[in-house]
Design an enzyme around this catalytic site. Structure first.
Site, PDB file in Angstrom:
ATOM      1  N   HIS A 200     103.804  -1.188  28.854  1.00 39.30           N
ATOM      2  CA  HIS A 200     102.922  -0.080  29.244  1.00 39.30           C
ATOM      3  C   HIS A 200     103.654   1.226  28.573  1.00 39.30           C
ATOM      4  O   HIS A 200     104.860   1.246  28.511  1.00 39.30           O
ATOM      5  CB  HIS A 200     103.045  -0.172  30.726  1.00 39.30           C
TER       6      HIS A 200
ATOM      7  N   GLU B 124      94.963   0.261  25.753  1.00 36.34           N
ATOM      8  CA  GLU B 124      95.007   1.477  26.622  1.00 36.34           C
ATOM      9  C   GLU B 124      95.823   2.376  25.908  1.00 36.34           C
ATOM     10  O   GLU B 124      96.718   2.621  25.683  1.00 36.34           O
ATOM     11  CB  GLU B 124      96.180   1.063  27.981  1.00 36.34           C
TER      12      GLU B 124
HETATM   13  P1  PGA Z   1      94.932   4.980  35.666  1.00 37.94           P
HETATM   14  O1  PGA Z   1      96.188   4.378  35.250  1.00 37.94           O
HETATM   15  O2  PGA Z   1      94.189   3.838  36.076  1.00 37.94           O
HETATM   16  O3  PGA Z   1      95.525   5.523  37.172  1.00 37.94           O
HETATM   17  O4  PGA Z   1      94.654   5.783  34.931  1.00 37.94           O
HETATM   18  C1  PGA Z   1      96.124   3.283  34.346  1.00 37.94           C
HETATM   19  C2  PGA Z   1      97.755   2.980  33.734  1.00 37.94           C
HETATM   20  O5  PGA Z   1      98.453   3.668  33.404  1.00 37.94           O
HETATM   21  O6  PGA Z   1      97.721   1.803  33.302  1.00 37.94           O
END
Ligand code: PGA
Length: 257
Positions: free
Chosen positions: A97, A162
């Protein structure tokens, strides 16, 4: 290839044990009808992991850690190992992440060591990656991120596309952007590991996902599901996201890719 769609709730540094138990009760009541269709993994803070695993006993919903230490040894104050996560009831673990990468100054090699530590510890990695804010996306980074991983292990992983700039915003990236990211990951996996492995892997999108945006993000056959944090801590919103994923899956005439 018939892939089971996937939903991820990453609670980050939130949710007390009491809040976590309350979430599970309400989420199961709302999402129950969709849990045969959608594989759901919740990643609570470490303090609530055992309580959530306990509350989910006998259901198909699994729990995961949000991070892990990338190697052996005990002298790592403040860190957590695959072994301890599994002991608390985790079967999955998130790796890579953006917030962890930035905090620990990790490069792709460091994330790869965590992927391998997860596999060696019997946990299934959920590998998050995407472009850094302002940069183009390069799925070729998987050369390093998956170094030393055999095809069988890769097939059982989940990938979360992401983009860093999409986290914590009011809206996700446009659906075409999310689909292109997921598609380029699958193409890279097909070239490196073959079409069978690439066809089995679940690749989902994360970053400011809401129930309102879910259907548009899921409209592409390249997106196998969604991950959420803010809306992943709200049982009604997360159940609505899971329902959208189930509806999308049942609506497609033929299996994806
Ligand atoms: P969010 O966070 O859904 O609050 O935008 C996503 C993440 O950081 O995995």
């Amino acid at each position: 290839m018939n892939r089971k769609p996937f939903a991820l709730a990453n609670w980050k540094m939130a949710m007390t044990i009491a809040q976590s138990r309350a979430f599970v009760g309400e989420f199961l009541a709302r999402a129950g009808p969709y849990l045969d269709t959608v594989e759901v993994v919740i990643c609570p803070p470490y303090t609530a992991l055992a309580a959530v695993a306990d509350a989910l006993q006998g259901t198909p919903v699994a729990v995961g850690g949000q991070d892990l230490w990338p190697g052996p040894g005990l002298a790592h104050t403040g860190a957590i190992s695959a072994e301890l996560l599994a002991d608390a009831g985790a079967t999955w673990v998130m790796v890579g992440h953006w917030e962890v990468r930035r905090r620990l100054r990790e490069d792709d090699g460091a994330v790869n060591r965590k992927v391998r530590a997860a596999l060696e510890g019997g946990l299934r990695p959920i590998l998050l990656f995407g472009e850094a804010a302002g940069e183009p996306f390069d799925p070729g980074r998987l050369v390093v991120l998956l170094e030393g991983c055999d095809p069988e292990a890769v097939a059982r992983m989940v990938f979360v596309y992401e983009p860093e700039g999409a986290i914590g915003q009011t809206e996700p990236v446009p659906p075409a952007h999310a689909a292109a990211g997921c598609r380029s990951i699958r193409r890279w996996l097909a070239e490196r590991f073959g079409p069978e492995v690439a066809g089995q892997v679940r690749i989902i999108y994360g970053g400011s996902v809401t129930p309102e945006h879910a259907a548009a993000l899921l409209a592409s056959p390249d997106v196998d599901g969604l991950g959420a944090t803010r809306r992943g801590r709200d049982p009604a919103a997360f159940a609505a996201i899971v329902a959208q994923i189930a509806a999308y899956r049942m609506s497609i005439a033929s299996p994806k890719l």
